[in-house]
Each structure stands twice: as C-alpha cells, then as structure tokens.
Design a protein around this motif. Structure first.
Motif, PDB file in Angstrom:
ATOM      1  N   THR A   1       0.858  -1.178   0.000  1.00 14.32           N
ATOM      2  CA  THR A   1       0.000   0.000   0.000  1.00 14.32           C
ATOM      3  C   THR A   1       0.893   1.227   0.000  1.00 14.32           C
ATOM      4  O   THR A   1       1.653   1.460   0.936  1.00 14.32           O
ATOM      5  CB  THR A   1      -0.916   0.019   1.238  1.00 14.32           C
ATOM      6  OG1 THR A   1      -1.714  -1.165   1.208  1.00 14.32           O
ATOM      7  CG2 THR A   1      -1.812   1.231   1.241  1.00 14.32           C
TER       8      THR A   1
ATOM      9  N   LEU B   1       1.174   5.038   0.306  1.00 11.26           N
ATOM     10  CA  LEU B   1       0.386   6.158   0.797  1.00 11.26           C
ATOM     11  C   LEU B   1       0.499   7.335  -0.163  1.00 11.26           C
ATOM     12  O   LEU B   1       1.583   7.676  -0.624  1.00 11.26           O
ATOM     13  CB  LEU B   1       0.840   6.571   2.193  1.00 11.26           C
ATOM     14  CG  LEU B   1       0.612   5.526   3.290  1.00 11.26           C
ATOM     15  CD1 LEU B   1       1.151   6.035   4.609  1.00 11.26           C
ATOM     16  CD2 LEU B   1      -0.844   5.161   3.409  1.00 11.26           C
TER      17      LEU B   1
ATOM     18  N   GLU C   1       0.441  11.030  -0.532  1.00 10.02           N
ATOM     19  CA  GLU C   1       0.602  12.252   0.261  1.00 10.02           C
ATOM     20  C   GLU C   1       0.013  13.433  -0.505  1.00 10.02           C
ATOM     21  O   GLU C   1       0.724  14.197  -1.133  1.00 10.02           O
ATOM     22  CB  GLU C   1       2.083  12.493   0.586  1.00 10.02           C
ATOM     23  CG  GLU C   1       2.713  11.418   1.440  1.00 10.02           C
ATOM     24  CD  GLU C   1       2.091  11.295   2.826  1.00 10.02           C
ATOM     25  OE1 GLU C   1       1.546  12.288   3.344  1.00 10.02           O
ATOM     26  OE2 GLU C   1       2.143  10.181   3.381  1.00 10.02           O
TER      27      GLU C   1
ATOM     28  N   SER D   1      -3.707  10.311   2.527  1.00 13.62           N
ATOM     29  CA  SER D   1      -2.976   9.321   3.328  1.00 13.62           C
ATOM     30  C   SER D   1      -3.687   9.051   4.663  1.00 13.62           C
ATOM     31  O   SER D   1      -3.708   7.908   5.128  1.00 13.62           O
ATOM     32  CB  SER D   1      -1.529   9.757   3.561  1.00 13.62           C
ATOM     33  OG  SER D   1      -1.468  10.956   4.296  1.00 13.62           O
ATOM     34  N   GLU D   2      -4.278  10.075   5.258  1.00 10.48           N
ATOM     35  CA  GLU D   2      -5.054   9.874   6.492  1.00 10.48           C
ATOM     36  C   GLU D   2      -6.233   8.950   6.200  1.00 10.48           C
ATOM     37  O   GLU D   2      -6.543   8.050   6.992  1.00 10.48           O
ATOM     38  CB  GLU D   2      -5.550  11.225   7.012  1.00 10.48           C
ATOM     39  CG  GLU D   2      -6.419  11.127   8.253  1.00 10.48           C
ATOM     40  CD  GLU D   2      -6.945  12.484   8.694  1.00 10.48           C
ATOM     41  OE1 GLU D   2      -6.732  12.832   9.875  1.00 10.48           O
ATOM     42  OE2 GLU D   2      -7.572  13.187   7.868  1.00 10.48           O
TER      43      GLU D   2
ATOM     44  N   GLN E   1      -6.393   6.683   3.758  1.00 10.40           N
ATOM     45  CA  GLN E   1      -5.860   5.344   3.516  1.00 10.40           C
ATOM     46  C   GLN E   1      -5.530   4.624   4.822  1.00 10.40           C
ATOM     47  O   GLN E   1      -5.847   3.449   4.984  1.00 10.40           O
ATOM     48  CB  GLN E   1      -4.598   5.412   2.660  1.00 10.40           C
ATOM     49  CG  GLN E   1      -4.840   5.766   1.215  1.00 10.40           C
ATOM     50  CD  GLN E   1      -3.528   5.896   0.473  1.00 10.40           C
ATOM     51  OE1 GLN E   1      -2.834   6.885   0.609  1.00 10.40           O
ATOM     52  NE2 GLN E   1      -3.193   4.876  -0.309  1.00 10.40           N
ATOM     53  N   LYS E   2      -4.866   5.336   5.727  1.00 18.91           N
ATOM     54  CA  LYS E   2      -4.451   4.716   6.991  1.00 18.91           C
ATOM     55  C   LYS E   2      -5.647   4.434   7.892  1.00 18.91           C
ATOM     56  O   LYS E   2      -5.762   3.350   8.453  1.00 18.91           O
ATOM     57  CB  LYS E   2      -3.462   5.614   7.730  1.00 18.91           C
ATOM     58  CG  LYS E   2      -2.094   5.655   7.095  1.00 18.91           C
ATOM     59  CD  LYS E   2      -1.124   6.449   7.952  1.00 18.91           C
ATOM     60  CE  LYS E   2      -0.998   7.849   7.394  1.00 18.91           C
ATOM     61  NZ  LYS E   2      -0.022   8.684   8.089  1.00 18.91           N
ATOM     62  N   GLY E   3      -6.534   5.393   8.020  1.00 20.52           N
ATOM     63  CA  GLY E   3      -7.660   5.261   8.938  1.00 20.52           C
ATOM     64  C   GLY E   3      -8.731   4.296   8.481  1.00 20.52           C
ATOM     65  O   GLY E   3      -9.436   3.708   9.296  1.00 20.52           O
ATOM     66  N   TYR E   4      -8.861   4.113   7.174  1.00 25.19           N
ATOM     67  CA  TYR E   4      -9.935   3.287   6.641  1.00 25.19           C
ATOM     68  C   TYR E   4      -9.436   2.036   5.929  1.00 25.19           C
ATOM     69  O   TYR E   4     -10.195   1.368   5.246  1.00 25.19           O
ATOM     70  CB  TYR E   4     -10.856   4.132   5.746  1.00 25.19           C
ATOM     71  CG  TYR E   4     -11.718   5.015   6.619  1.00 25.19           C
ATOM     72  CD1 TYR E   4     -13.004   4.647   6.971  1.00 25.19           C
ATOM     73  CD2 TYR E   4     -11.204   6.184   7.170  1.00 25.19           C
ATOM     74  CE1 TYR E   4     -13.768   5.424   7.816  1.00 25.19           C
ATOM     75  CE2 TYR E   4     -11.957   6.963   8.022  1.00 25.19           C
ATOM     76  CZ  TYR E   4     -13.239   6.582   8.341  1.00 25.19           C
ATOM     77  OH  TYR E   4     -13.993   7.343   9.197  1.00 25.19           O
ATOM     78  N   ARG E   5      -8.163   1.736   6.095  1.00 26.95           N
ATOM     79  CA  ARG E   5      -7.541   0.492   5.631  1.00 26.95           C
ATOM     80  C   ARG E   5      -7.963   0.118   4.223  1.00 26.95           C
ATOM     81  O   ARG E   5      -8.561  -0.920   3.981  1.00 26.95           O
ATOM     82  CB  ARG E   5      -7.868  -0.635   6.598  1.00 26.95           C
ATOM     83  CG  ARG E   5      -7.326  -0.371   7.983  1.00 26.95           C
ATOM     84  CD  ARG E   5      -7.486  -1.536   8.879  1.00 26.95           C
ATOM     85  NE  ARG E   5      -6.758  -2.666   8.293  1.00 26.95           N
ATOM     86  CZ  ARG E   5      -6.938  -3.908   8.668  1.00 26.95           C
ATOM     87  NH1 ARG E   5      -7.792  -4.203   9.601  1.00 26.95           N
ATOM     88  NH2 ARG E   5      -6.267  -4.881   8.103  1.00 26.95           N
TER      89      ARG E   5
END
Length: 153
Positions: free
Chosen positions: A8, A10, A12, A27-28, A30-34
């Motif tokens: 994955t 990210l 930016e 990116s937030e 992507q990270k928060g919602y997998r």
C-alpha cells in the motif's frame, strides 16, 4: 501490504475544501480506513473529492446556520460559539471518509478483474451499505439529528 502482495503506497496529497470545512488528507484516509493497495491514487482522490462535495451539500444548511452565528471555519471556531468543534471536525471527516470508502468498495471488483482475486470482504454489497450508513450517521450527528427520524406521510 495487501493480500495481493502489492504494498500500500500512501498518497501524500491534500484535498482542499471550501475553507469552512477541514481539508482532507488522502494518506489519512488510507491509513484510517484500511484501503486495499490495489486502488490507484487517482481513484482515491476522485472518490474522496466526490464524497466531500456530497457531504458538503448535505450539510449546507448546517454550515449556513453556523456561519450566521459567526463561525467562519469549523476547525478554528470560537469554542464559545461552537464548543464541540473538535468533535465536529472528526465527525465531518468520518462522514466524508466513510462515504468515499462505500463508493470505492463497490468498485473493487473492477479493480482486481480476476476471479481468483475475489474478496467478499471487500466486494460484498453490504460492506458498502455499512460505510454509507456510517457516513449518514455522521451527517445526521452534525445536523443535530438523531439516528432515526419519523415522518408523517
């Protein structure tokens, strides 16, 4: 890394909002919602931007009401005017990110294109419906409404 072996990456990138609601970070999201690594960055940006516009439209009355009370930006609102502003920023992002994920999940089958790559956890219609429901719950919360509404027919 996803199960496909594709890492994955990210993205930016910031998506500028209207100045009233907070800007969004891909990116937030992507990270928060997998989100699966199979999604291209451009696809994420398009669906996130679309979800942002839809949620902004849903919250237009709320925004107007708060602007009339002197709030020019939710993130930096005077706590005497909008005491729960931190909650509102997080709830707004949940509304947008959940709506974007709901949209992206419905497209997963077209992203993988292989029968062997079928993943009901990512493709099942109820997954998208669940995230759309999360988005609607967040919108209703920002509007000051409960989870359920009864209408006189």
């Amino acid at each position: 890394m996803s199960f496909s072996g594709k890492p994955t990456t990210l993205v930016e990138q910031q998506i500028d909002n209207d100045g009233f609601w907070p800007d969004l970070s891909v990116s937030e999201f992507q990270k928060g919602y997998r989100l699966p690594g199979e999604y291209l960055g451009d696809m994420l940006v398009v669906d996130l931007t679309t979800a942002m516009f839809e949620v902004n439209a849903d919250l237009a009355r709320c925004k107007s009401r708060w602007q009339s009370a002197g709030v020019s930006c939710v993130k930096s609102a005077d706590t005497r005017v909008l005491p729960e502003r931190t909650f509102h920023v997080a709830t707004y992002k949940r509304a947008v990110y959940s709506r974007a994920k709901a949209s992206l999940l419905t497209q997963f089958a077209t992203v993988t294109r292989r029968d062997s790559a079928e993943n009901t956890g990512k493709e099942a219609p109820e997954r998208a419906e669940t995230f759309l429901s999360f988005s609607q719950q967040a919108v209703r919360s920002l509007q000051g409404r409960g989870r359920m509404t009864a209408a006189l027919l």
